[in-house]
Enzyme design. Structure first.
Site, PDB file in Angstrom:
ATOM      1  CE  LYS A  42      -3.856   2.197   2.627  1.00  8.60           C
ATOM      2  NZ  LYS A  42      -4.534   2.387   3.920  1.00  8.60           N
ATOM      3  CE  LYS A  83      -6.427   2.153  -0.816  1.00  4.71           C
ATOM      4  NZ  LYS A  83      -7.282   1.996   0.558  1.00  4.71           N
TER       5      LYS A  83
END
Length: 325
Positions: free
Chosen positions: A194, A247
């Site tokens: 992330k 992400k």
């Protein structure tokens, strides 16, 4: 030249036969944002078509999702109370446990992935307990409460746990506590890579989770670091993650491919709020063929190696696919 001419002359039926990458709505997860109250459906200005919804409205929304073939959701909560340690995230009467139970009562066939983080629950907007000396998140103290939150969510009926804090050791800690609590069957979909990204801006509006000081660069991934990004996901796999995730998605397709080539685990991408908002803004401005660009974008995620796509476009994708059946 002769080969090129033959390729161009293929009929549409033959092109469909040899298509390498296909979209299937069963591969999509649709994010939903729960807020306390009744009959509430607040549209987010920066994200047209995305809403904060009270549990009763989310139950109705799930009925519509099923008509489109969408049976997987990712659930976030916007609590009415915030404090320094995100205590409402640990309550079985909190907004997410309450919403999970409401959904399961009416739609037991909906698969609920529960986001596991504290940024929505803390008054400082960071993803865990703050180390006051270092002015950043205390990794080990946060692990303890993450594990507690995971047990609360599973006890409420969550089918998948998705830790998104990017704390070191989070998957191992959560897996250990879930197993002890009798939830060894619950898979963990880790936000394993992330990035500290500017693409999250609109999400922080809908989730009311902007940091009150500093940023999250000390615990989220540096967008410049490719090798470290790969290592983060491989570490989570070693700790027991069942599904990995990258992400954001669109600006990091190289990382998706890198991780895909190094793991046999299912791989998800999160098509984040900023990516969604940009396409919506371009649609409003009339400068793109919105539907075509949306589908091309989804295909790029699958082509890069994603098995699962978390996207605010999921309902639109479903309608597109249904229209072509």
């Amino acid at each position: 030249m002769f080969k090129r001419l033959r390729r161009l002359r293929l009929s549409s039926n033959i092109r469909e036969l040899i298509k390498e990458t296909r979209l299937d709505i069963r591969d999509f997860i649709y994010p939903l944002f729960a807020i306390s109250g009744n009959g509430i459906k607040n549209e987010i200005p920066s994200m047209p078509g995305v809403y904060q919804m009270s549990p009763d409205v989310i139950v109705e929304e799930c009925e519509q999702l099923k008509t489109l073939g969408i049976y997987h959701i990712l659930l976030f909560g916007i609590p009415s109370h915030k404090d320094s340690c995100g205590s409402e995230a640990l309550s079985d009467t909190g907004i997410v446990p309450k919403t999970i139970r409401a959904i399961k009562a009416k739609h037991p066939d909906i698969t609920i992935t529960a986001d596991l983080c504290f940024c929505e629950y803390t008054d400082h907007g960071h993803c865990g307990i703050i180390d006051t000396k270092l002015k950043t998140v205390d990794n080990d103290a946060t692990l303890e409460i993450l594990a507690q939150q995971a047990v609360v969510l599973c006890s409420s009926g969550a089918n998948i746990i998705a830790p998104s804090t990017m704390m070191d050791g989070m998957v191992w800690m959560i897996r250990n506590q879930l197993d002890k609590a009798g939830f060894s069957h619950i898979p963990i979909m880790s936000y394993s890579t992330k990035f500290s990204s500017a693409y999250y801006g609109p999400f922080r509006e809908v989730a009311q989770s902007s940091p009150s000081f500093g940023d999250r660069k000390s615990y989220q991934e540096d967008p410049a670091n490719r090798k470290e990004a790969i290592l983060e996901s491989l570490n989570d796999e070693a700790e027991g993650a069942d599904i990995l995730m990258v992400k954001p998605a669109l600006a990091y397709l190289d990382i998706v491919r890198d991780i895909r080539e190094r793991t046999l685990l299912p791989l998800a991408v999160y098509n984040v709020s900023g990516e969604y908002a940009m396409l919506k803004a371009a649609q409003t401005a009339g400068i793109i063929d919105y539907e075509s660009v949306m589908i091309e974008t989804m295909l790029s995620f699958k082509r890069a190696g994603a098995d699962i796509i978390i996207s605010y476009h999921a309902k639109e994708v479903a309608k597109y696919l249904l229209d072509r059946k």
